[in-house]
Design a protein around this motif. Structure first.
Motif, PDB file in Angstrom:
ATOM      1  N   HIS A 262       0.804  -1.222   0.000  1.00 10.82           N
ATOM      2  CA  HIS A 262       0.000   0.000   0.000  1.00 10.82           C
ATOM      3  C   HIS A 262       0.846   1.285   0.000  1.00 10.82           C
ATOM      4  O   HIS A 262       0.297   2.373  -0.011  1.00 10.82           O
TER       5      HIS A 262
ATOM      6  N   ALA B 218      -5.956  -7.233   5.693  1.00  4.90           N
ATOM      7  CA  ALA B 218      -5.835  -5.893   5.111  1.00  4.90           C
ATOM      8  C   ALA B 218      -6.185  -4.787   6.097  1.00  4.90           C
ATOM      9  O   ALA B 218      -5.586  -3.711   6.066  1.00  4.90           O
TER      10      ALA B 218
ATOM     11  N   GLU C 173      -1.696  -9.307  -6.346  1.00  3.07           N
ATOM     12  CA  GLU C 173      -1.883  -8.225  -5.386  1.00  3.07           C
ATOM     13  C   GLU C 173      -1.817  -8.769  -3.960  1.00  3.07           C
ATOM     14  O   GLU C 173      -2.648  -9.568  -3.552  1.00  3.07           O
ATOM     15  N   LYS C 174      -0.797  -8.340  -3.240  1.00  6.19           N
ATOM     16  CA  LYS C 174      -0.646  -8.735  -1.844  1.00  6.19           C
ATOM     17  C   LYS C 174      -1.162  -7.622  -0.942  1.00  6.19           C
ATOM     18  O   LYS C 174      -1.119  -6.447  -1.317  1.00  6.19           O
ATOM     19  N   VAL C 175      -1.643  -7.989   0.216  1.00  7.52           N
ATOM     20  CA  VAL C 175      -2.136  -6.993   1.159  1.00  7.52           C
ATOM     21  C   VAL C 175      -1.559  -7.254   2.537  1.00  7.52           C
ATOM     22  O   VAL C 175      -1.199  -8.381   2.885  1.00  7.52           O
ATOM     23  N   CYS C 176      -1.446  -6.194   3.321  1.00  7.95           N
ATOM     24  CA  CYS C 176      -1.055  -6.290   4.716  1.00  7.95           C
ATOM     25  C   CYS C 176      -1.734  -5.128   5.428  1.00  7.95           C
ATOM     26  O   CYS C 176      -2.315  -4.249   4.777  1.00  7.95           O
TER      27      CYS C 176
ATOM     28  N   TYR D  94      -2.161  -7.919  12.759  1.00  8.92           N
ATOM     29  CA  TYR D  94      -3.542  -8.400  12.846  1.00  8.92           C
ATOM     30  C   TYR D  94      -3.613  -9.559  13.822  1.00  8.92           C
ATOM     31  O   TYR D  94      -2.601 -10.200  14.134  1.00  8.92           O
TER      32      TYR D  94
ATOM     33  N   LYS E 134       2.102 -10.656   5.004  1.00 13.97           N
ATOM     34  CA  LYS E 134       1.206 -10.323   3.906  1.00 13.97           C
ATOM     35  C   LYS E 134       0.271 -11.479   3.544  1.00 13.97           C
ATOM     36  O   LYS E 134       0.673 -12.640   3.588  1.00 13.97           O
TER      37      LYS E 134
ATOM     38  N   ARG F  87      -8.370 -12.688   3.813  1.00 12.36           N
ATOM     39  CA  ARG F  87      -7.537 -11.639   3.235  1.00 12.36           C
ATOM     40  C   ARG F  87      -7.980 -10.259   3.706  1.00 12.36           C
ATOM     41  O   ARG F  87      -7.151  -9.392   4.027  1.00 12.36           O
ATOM     42  N   ASP F  88      -9.290 -10.050   3.776  1.00 13.75           N
ATOM     43  CA  ASP F  88      -9.814  -8.761   4.225  1.00 13.75           C
ATOM     44  C   ASP F  88      -9.457  -8.496   5.687  1.00 13.75           C
ATOM     45  O   ASP F  88      -9.195  -7.341   6.066  1.00 13.75           O
TER      46      ASP F  88
ATOM     47  N   SER G 149      -2.972  -1.820   6.597  1.00 15.41           N
ATOM     48  CA  SER G 149      -2.694  -0.530   5.957  1.00 15.41           C
ATOM     49  C   SER G 149      -2.007   0.466   6.881  1.00 15.41           C
ATOM     50  O   SER G 149      -1.455   1.457   6.420  1.00 15.41           O
TER      51      SER G 149
END
Length: 489
Positions: free
Chosen positions: A225, A366, A397-400, A407, A381, A362-363, A402
């Motif tokens: 991000h 994120a 697309e990786k997420v971690c 988490y 991630k 995943r959410d 924000s």
């Protein structure tokens, strides 16, 4: 002649199936909770991927989030501290150019880790049954009451109040009737056989890197991000590091060698299923070795199919022969390097995920989601999937979180649907594919929580599912054991 069946007359409070990273943590935590604990392992070694089939030495990675806050501790930190004191580990490595990406290393000597784990089993009073394969469960309806084990004694039936599946593939939970999710053959992440080389001329390699920093790939040091400007700043910081650092141990890993890689693909001297590079593994006396974790990668191998696994073992060894020759021929400093360790079996990156009372998504990752039944934290991630191409890591697309924080991992991820008196721990806990908790620090977090929970359930005479109603004692126990459940952003 009929197979001999042995009914073991001792009933255990807790039976842990599998002695890998999750299993040893579960057994220690269970025994510390006062439960009589049996750990069953199919081979003669404990520690699983950390010392047997995976990335030895550097694998206590990711203990600090991008803000520099430690979010993984407990038994993991206890082992690192112990080994550091005994001279078998290096201090937490938090390189400036990677810390903001949440990528840190906590080096340990893999063989001394294996020895340390045996010491801890004896200290905590964990009973071991090695060279034994759990093949099924004993049930009363949907309640698991014991396990069926195959070994040289015959078929053994062992009773237990709580069974913890730490097999890595969820084999025992599935046999008990638990629900699972898995990907298809075309999608599954590749598996690998790791090896280690010594005799590297590190000075020669460092001199080459100083002159060719653009040939090194510094992935996993930025976050998805971030703005392009911030990513570029991080790249420049990494580039300066590669130009000036003389100590290879501070690198953590060295990946890329892009021109050599290209040459190997053109000539057929590289197999083309991964990039080129290695991690650093510490040994006694401050010595380091090069550990090739990604030098073999085999696709289309499902871990619930023994024919597939056999194919993986064969293909990876062929790829490793190519890789050994390639490193000696092309990579600076490796001309006289030699093989010191070939992991004896496939490291299986992706298998079943057992569905539990909650599925981490995943959410959730994120947004850095918090849960009232938190039993551990992570910041790694979601969506970082390996592939069999020259990039090694899929360009998805990786997420971690924000906010660059952490988490929560909820207790309910450890309680399998449709089964009672069972807990799951390790990489097959309940998540969606992107949130997969397969990294070794994550497996030890869930293992410790499962073991502590099992001991409490035995003491209270309740099922793991009933414990969901009030996890305060579990959380208090974990905190006393050094686990981090709060205090991070």
């Amino acid at each position: 002649m009929a197979r001999k069946q042995v009914i073991v007359d001792k009933k255990y409070d807790v039976i842990v199936c599998g002695g890998g990273t999750s299993g040893v943590a579960a057994a220690i935590a269970s025994a510390r909770g006062g439960a009589s604990t049996l750990l069953i392992e199919r081979v003669g070694a404990l520690g699983g991927q950390l010392c047997f089939s995976g990335p030895p030495g550097f694998a206590f990675a990711h203990l600090f989030n991008p803000k520099g806050e430690q979010d993984a501790a407990g038994i993991i930190q206890e082992i690192h501290t112990r080994m550091l004191k005994e001279g078998h580990a290096l201090p937490h490595l938090k390189p400036e150019h990677r810390l903001e990406g949440g990528y840190t290393f906590s080096y340990i000597d893999p063989d001394w880790f294996a020895l340390t784990i045996f010491e801890m089993m004896e200290e905590e009073g964990v009973e071991l049954l090695l060279h034994s394969l759990v093949v099924d469960v004993v049930q009363d309806g949907n309640k698991v009451t014991g396990v069926e084990v195959e070994n040289t004694n015959g078929t053994m039936i062992i009773q237990g109040n709580i069974i913890i599946d730490c097999t890595g593939e969820g084999d025992i939970a599935v046999r008990a009737g638990a629900l699972s999710e898995y990907v298809d053959k075309k999608t599954v992440q590749p598996h690998t056989i790791s090896f280690t080389m010594d005799g590297v001329d590190w000075k020669e390699l460092m001199n080459w890197i100083h002159k060719n920093p653009d040939q090194i790939v510094w992935f996993e040091h930025t976050l998805p991000h971030w703005s392009e400007e911030r990513k570029e700043q991080a790249h420049q910081k990494a580039l300066e590091f590669y130009k000036t650092c003389d100590d290879p141990a501070l690198f953590g890993e060295i990946m890329g060698f892009t021109e050599f890689h290209k040459k190997g693909l053109e000539t057929g001297e590289w197999h083309g299923c991964s990039g080129v590079g290695f991690f650093l593994t510490p040994r006694e006396g401050g010595h380091i070795q090069a550990h090739m974790q990604h030098s073999s990668q085999v696709p289309e191998v499902l871990t619930d199919n023994a024919w597939d696994i056999t194919k993986g073992e064969i293909v990876c060894r062929k790829q490793n022969i190519l890789a050994l020759k390639f490193f000696r021929k092309y990579i600076p400093g490796f001309k006289n390097a030699y093989l010191t360790r070939l992991c004896p079996e496939l490291r299986m990156r992706e298998g079943r995920r057992i569905m539990g009372d909650y599925k981490l998504t995943r959410d959730d990752v994120a947004v850095g989601k918090e849960f009232s039944d938190v039993i551990g934290k992570s910041h790694f991630k979601a969506g970082a999937h390996h592939t069999t191409d020259q990039n090694t890591i899929a360009q998805v697309e990786k997420v971690c979180p924000s906010d660059d924080g952490s988490y929560d991992i909820p207790y309910r991820c450890l309680v399998p649907l449709k089964v009672e008196n069972m807990l799951i721990a390790g990489k097959h806990v309940s998540t969606d594919r992107d949130a997969y908790l397969r990294y070794l620090h994550q497996t030890m977090i869930t293992g410790q929580a499962a073991g502590a929970a099992a001991a409490i359930c035995v003491k209270k005479g309740i099922s793991p599912r009933a414990l969901e109603k009030n996890v305060s004692e579990l959380q208090s126990t974990l905190k006393k054991q050094g686990a981090i459940l709060d205090g991070t952003t």
